[in-house]
Write a protein that holds these residues in place. Sequence first.
Motif, short mmCIF file in Angstrom:
data_model
loop_
_atom_site.label_atom_id
_atom_site.label_comp_id
_atom_site.label_asym_id
_atom_site.label_seq_id
_atom_site.Cartn_x
_atom_site.Cartn_y
_atom_site.Cartn_z
N UNK A 185 19.85 48.77 27.43
CA UNK A 185 18.38 48.71 27.55
C UNK A 185 17.93 47.32 27.97
N UNK A 186 18.59 46.28 27.47
CA UNK A 186 18.28 44.92 27.93
C UNK A 186 18.56 44.78 29.43
N UNK A 187 19.67 45.40 29.88
CA UNK A 187 20.03 45.33 31.30
C UNK A 187 18.98 46.04 32.16
N UNK A 188 18.50 47.19 31.69
CA UNK A 188 17.48 47.93 32.44
C UNK A 188 16.21 47.10 32.57
N UNK A 189 15.83 46.41 31.49
CA UNK A 189 14.63 45.57 31.56
C UNK A 189 14.84 44.40 32.52
N UNK A 190 16.05 43.87 32.57
CA UNK A 190 16.32 42.80 33.53
C UNK A 190 16.17 43.31 34.96
N UNK A 191 16.70 44.51 35.22
CA UNK A 191 16.58 45.10 36.55
C UNK A 191 15.12 45.35 36.91
N UNK A 192 14.35 45.84 35.93
CA UNK A 192 12.92 46.06 36.16
C UNK A 192 12.24 44.74 36.52
N UNK A 193 12.58 43.68 35.79
CA UNK A 193 11.98 42.38 36.04
C UNK A 193 12.33 41.79 37.39
N UNK A 194 13.41 42.28 38.01
CA UNK A 194 13.81 41.81 39.33
C UNK A 194 13.15 42.59 40.45
N UNK A 195 12.22 43.46 40.10
CA UNK A 195 11.43 44.14 41.11
C UNK A 195 11.95 45.47 41.57
N UNK A 196 12.95 46.03 40.88
CA UNK A 196 13.47 47.33 41.28
C UNK A 196 12.48 48.43 40.88
N UNK A 197 12.51 49.53 41.62
CA UNK A 197 11.75 50.73 41.28
C UNK A 197 12.69 51.62 40.47
N UNK A 198 12.44 51.71 39.17
CA UNK A 198 13.34 52.45 38.30
C UNK A 198 13.00 53.93 38.29
N UNK A 199 14.02 54.75 38.45
CA UNK A 199 13.89 56.20 38.32
C UNK A 199 14.61 56.55 37.03
N UNK A 200 13.82 56.87 36.01
CA UNK A 200 14.37 57.04 34.67
C UNK A 200 15.03 58.41 34.49
N UNK A 201 15.94 58.43 33.49
CA UNK A 201 16.55 59.67 33.00
C UNK A 201 17.25 60.47 34.10
N UNK A 202 17.94 59.74 34.97
CA UNK A 202 18.78 60.39 35.96
C UNK A 202 20.10 60.78 35.31
N UNK A 203 20.56 61.98 35.56
CA UNK A 203 21.85 62.38 35.01
C UNK A 203 22.66 63.07 36.09
N UNK A 204 23.94 63.17 35.84
CA UNK A 204 24.84 63.86 36.75
C UNK A 204 25.04 65.28 36.25
N UNK A 205 25.19 66.24 37.16
CA UNK A 205 25.44 67.62 36.74
C UNK A 205 26.67 67.70 35.83
N UNK A 206 26.64 68.61 34.89
CA UNK A 206 27.74 68.76 33.94
C UNK A 206 28.85 69.58 34.59
N UNK A 207 29.76 68.88 35.26
CA UNK A 207 30.87 69.57 35.94
C UNK A 207 32.22 69.15 35.35
N UNK A 208 32.20 68.52 34.16
CA UNK A 208 33.43 67.94 33.61
C UNK A 208 34.57 68.94 33.54
N UNK A 209 34.30 70.10 32.92
CA UNK A 209 35.39 71.06 32.70
C UNK A 209 35.92 71.60 34.02
N UNK A 210 35.02 71.96 34.93
CA UNK A 210 35.44 72.49 36.22
C UNK A 210 36.17 71.43 37.04
N UNK A 211 35.65 70.19 37.01
CA UNK A 211 36.27 69.11 37.78
C UNK A 211 37.70 68.85 37.31
N UNK A 212 37.89 68.77 36.00
CA UNK A 212 39.22 68.51 35.46
C UNK A 212 40.18 69.65 35.79
#
Length: 523
Positions: free
Chosen positions: A315-342
């Motif tokens: 969370x400290x890292x995210x705030x640092x990135x925000x302070x550097x002027x990035x446009x944050x897109x929150x709560x991005x996740x990857x599809x749950x493909x763990x079992x199929x991928x393995x």
Amino acid sequence: MRPSGGAPIPGTTTGAPAPDLDTDLDLDVDLDRCTIADLQQAMTRGHLSSERLTLALLERIERLNPLLRAVTTVNPDAPALSRRSDALRRDGRARGPLEGIPVLLKDNVGTADRQPTTAGSAALLGARPDADAFLVRRLRAAGAVVLGKANMTEWADFRSEHSVAGWSATGGQARNPYVLDRSPSGSSSGSAVAVAAGLAVAAIGTETDGSVVLPASVTATVGFKPTRGLVSRGGIVPLSSRQDTAGPLARTVADAALVLWAIHGPDPADPVTARAAGGLPGGPGAVLDPGALRGRRVGVRRPAGLDPWTERVFEDAVERIRGLGAVLVEDVDLPDTDEEAERHLEPALLTEFKHDVGAYLAATPGSHPKDLAGVIAYNVRHADTELALFGQDVLERAERTGGDLRDPVYRRHREAAVRLARRSLDGTLARHRLDVLVTPTAGPAPLLAGTTGDGPFAAVTRDAAVAGNPHVTVPAGYAGGVLPLGVSFVGARGGDALVLGCAYAFEQAGPPRTPPGRLPTLP
């Protein structure tokens, strides 16, 4: 846990370290904090020579390596190579940005000199590659001094489901330099430990799935896995021709970039490198911009199940990135493909390993097994050293495959694994119109005999590795003020310069890393 077996390092002791572990030869630079730019400036001004630097590092390896087990062999030619570098500099004939800089190679990167290339296995102590790996030729052309070989998890952590990260028969147990009873992670363990502990200025690691970024994260170093094909695989002991790549480990993003620029490039013997041509426009200075995050769309991925320290540092890292002027897109996740991928990835990797390592062994001169079956038989004959800590169940499963890369069943598995990884990672980047994804790299280093704790983190390292996308980890903070934690930036294939630039901006806005204290255990 005591290392089993292990080859002594030429010119070093194998007993207890000297009482004073912090005395370096009289240098005007701090080996724990110096950068390549610092060293080049000192050598250009005549305040330092490559020979003095190389001898100081060899002396430090002599003192610290019995404790850390980060280095398996030192290059007996390193002092002579450093003297040649000094002579070229004096004559105004410096070869490149790494002139006189000592670099360690992971012990699966081949050299045609007096050093063995073992992948951590005593079965390969008699192997004698007849040419340097392509990336080693590139390093030498840039002026680097090959200092030695770094320890690694044996067979790139592809020997057993129960392997111990950082252990090999030729190097023993590598230890995390921050807390010695903690894991260095794997499989580029020794490369990360050596750089973190000031045994080398930079090192080369290799990754099939997480093997550069994970050890970098737990040792407060920068680890970069480039787009597949940016760096040649030629002359490296393989695990998988479809996923392997080499990349730099260093203490700063700028140093990692300098090494990456030196080693990348098309190799006529590796056709994949031709497709990655042009992936690094300009020189390192073109991407090392403190404002690189300004206006960038950065997806924030918070895996479920983070420990409190990793969550707080992230969370400290995210705030640092925000302070550097990035446009944050929150709560991005990857599809749950763990079992199929393995389900698809494991049979693909097993088949590729049997084929690829068999081809490497058959083509490599010297006295050693010439196929995977011979390696397995060697380990059985030398079970007191090779199999003392864990078995070889993964090698045995690989041997039972056909090892045929034309087999339609194998091809379906590999194609499905790549398709899933690209749908997961590239699909997420496209869906949210992201420049990069940011996420915790790993949790705090577990105990040497503990679990890896890869659960919440595995999807990003796997998808980036299988899809072939660039992935860099940068030091972000410390659990309890002691155990390093890293933050990952992952981008689209071919976006290596952008990923490095974002990592550099993040690094420059934060506090400097803390060198390791070599604590025996946590209080």
